[in-house]
Design a protein around this motif. Sequence first.
Motif, short mmCIF file in Angstrom:
data_model
loop_
_atom_site.label_atom_id
_atom_site.label_comp_id
_atom_site.label_asym_id
_atom_site.label_seq_id
_atom_site.Cartn_x
_atom_site.Cartn_y
_atom_site.Cartn_z
N HIS A 11 2.64 7.70 -2.53
CA HIS A 11 3.86 7.86 -2.77
C HIS A 11 4.59 8.39 -1.69
N ARG A 12 3.80 8.75 -0.67
CA ARG A 12 4.43 9.46 0.59
C ARG A 12 4.94 8.25 1.35
N ASN A 13 5.90 8.38 1.98
CA ASN A 13 6.62 7.23 2.90
C ASN A 13 7.21 7.68 4.21
N ALA A 14 6.43 8.64 4.90
CA ALA A 14 7.04 8.98 6.31
C ALA A 14 6.86 7.94 7.40
N PRO A 15 7.99 7.71 7.98
CA PRO A 15 8.11 6.83 9.04
C PRO A 15 6.81 6.67 9.95
N SER A 16 6.06 7.67 10.18
CA SER A 16 5.18 7.80 11.05
C SER A 16 3.85 7.60 10.27
N LEU A 17 3.57 7.32 9.08
CA LEU A 17 2.41 7.38 8.47
C LEU A 17 1.51 6.45 8.80
N LYS A 18 1.80 5.19 9.14
CA LYS A 18 0.77 4.18 9.47
C LYS A 18 0.14 4.53 10.91
N ALA A 19 1.16 4.98 11.75
CA ALA A 19 0.62 5.64 13.00
C ALA A 19 -0.28 6.85 12.82
N VAL A 44 -3.70 -1.06 9.80
CA VAL A 44 -3.29 -0.35 8.76
C VAL A 44 -2.27 -0.95 7.65
N GLN A 45 -2.76 -1.29 6.66
CA GLN A 45 -1.84 -2.05 5.75
C GLN A 45 -1.41 -1.04 4.45
N SER A 46 -0.32 -1.33 4.19
CA SER A 46 0.11 -0.54 2.93
C SER A 46 0.08 -1.53 1.76
N SER A 66 -4.63 5.85 -2.87
CA SER A 66 -5.93 5.55 -2.90
C SER A 66 -5.97 4.79 -1.46
N VAL A 67 -7.24 4.72 -0.74
CA VAL A 67 -7.34 4.24 0.38
C VAL A 67 -8.92 3.36 0.16
N TRP A 68 -8.72 2.42 1.10
CA TRP A 68 -10.14 1.48 1.47
C TRP A 68 -10.18 1.40 3.00
N VAL A 69 -11.18 2.10 3.64
CA VAL A 69 -11.53 2.02 5.02
C VAL A 69 -12.73 1.19 5.19
N ASP A 70 -12.49 0.13 5.89
CA ASP A 70 -13.77 -0.71 6.33
C ASP A 70 -13.85 -0.71 7.81
N ILE A 71 -14.89 -0.30 8.22
CA ILE A 71 -15.43 -0.15 9.73
C ILE A 71 -16.48 -1.01 9.92
N HIS A 72 -16.42 -1.49 11.09
CA HIS A 72 -17.57 -2.17 11.56
C HIS A 72 -17.95 -1.73 12.82
N ILE A 73 -19.29 -1.27 12.80
CA ILE A 73 -19.88 -0.86 14.07
C ILE A 73 -21.17 -1.46 14.28
N SER A 74 -21.95 -1.25 15.56
CA SER A 74 -23.19 -2.17 15.84
C SER A 74 -24.28 -1.34 15.03
N ASP A 95 -6.83 12.13 2.17
CA ASP A 95 -6.25 12.98 1.00
C ASP A 95 -5.27 13.86 1.63
N GLU A 96 -5.37 14.55 2.80
CA GLU A 96 -4.30 15.23 3.36
C GLU A 96 -2.98 14.45 3.65
N LEU A 97 -3.38 13.06 4.41
CA LEU A 97 -2.16 12.26 4.61
C LEU A 97 -1.55 11.57 3.71
N LEU A 98 -2.15 11.00 2.67
CA LEU A 98 -1.71 10.28 1.68
C LEU A 98 -1.39 10.83 0.21
N GLY A 99 -1.80 12.25 0.02
CA GLY A 99 -1.53 12.64 -1.23
C GLY A 99 -2.94 12.65 -2.00
N PRO A 100 -2.77 13.37 -3.08
CA PRO A 100 -4.11 13.37 -3.88
C PRO A 100 -4.80 12.27 -4.05
#
Length: 142
Positions: A11-19, A44-46, A66-74, A95-100
Motif C-alpha cells: 500500500h506504500r507508494n513512495a517515489p523511491s520505493l523501487k530504488a 523490481v516489479q510492482s 507481500s514479496v517474492w524474491v528470486d535470487i540466482h547464485i552459483s 517488511d520494513e520497506l513495504l509494510g506488514p
Amino acid sequence: MPLITVQYTSHRNAPSLKADIASAISKLSADILHKDPKVTAVIVQSVDAADWFAGGQSLVEQKLASVWVDIHISDGTNSKDEKADFIAATFKRMDELLGPLHNESYIYVHDARADAYGFGGLTQERRYIAGKLAAAPRSAAA
C-alpha cells in the motif's frame, strides 16, 4: 553476480520505493552472501494488490503487503547458514520497506550449476577456470 528479481505489492507508494528495494536487496546479497554489487543485477516489479492472493484472499482484502524474491547464485558459493541468514534478513528488510508482510511472502535462493549460469557470455565455470589459469605459475621453457 547474482540476478535478483523482486516482485512486490504494498500500500506504500513512495517515489523511491523501487530504488530502495533494489538498494536493500543488493546490500543484503553483498553483506550476507558476499556477492559483488558491481555485477549484481536487480529487477523490481510492482504487482497490484488486487492481483495477489494468499490464503484465498487478495492482499487488498487483507491489507497486507507481500514479496517474492528470486535470487540466482552459483552452486556451492554459500553455506546453508548464509542462505538462511539472507532469507531471514531479506524478509525483515522487505517488511520494513513495504509494510506488514503477509506470512506467505517468499525468498528463493537458486543454487545454479556453474556450467549452466553466467553473464557477459561466459559461464561461471569458465570464469573460474580462466582465473585459475591466469594465477598459475608459468613453467620455464627448456
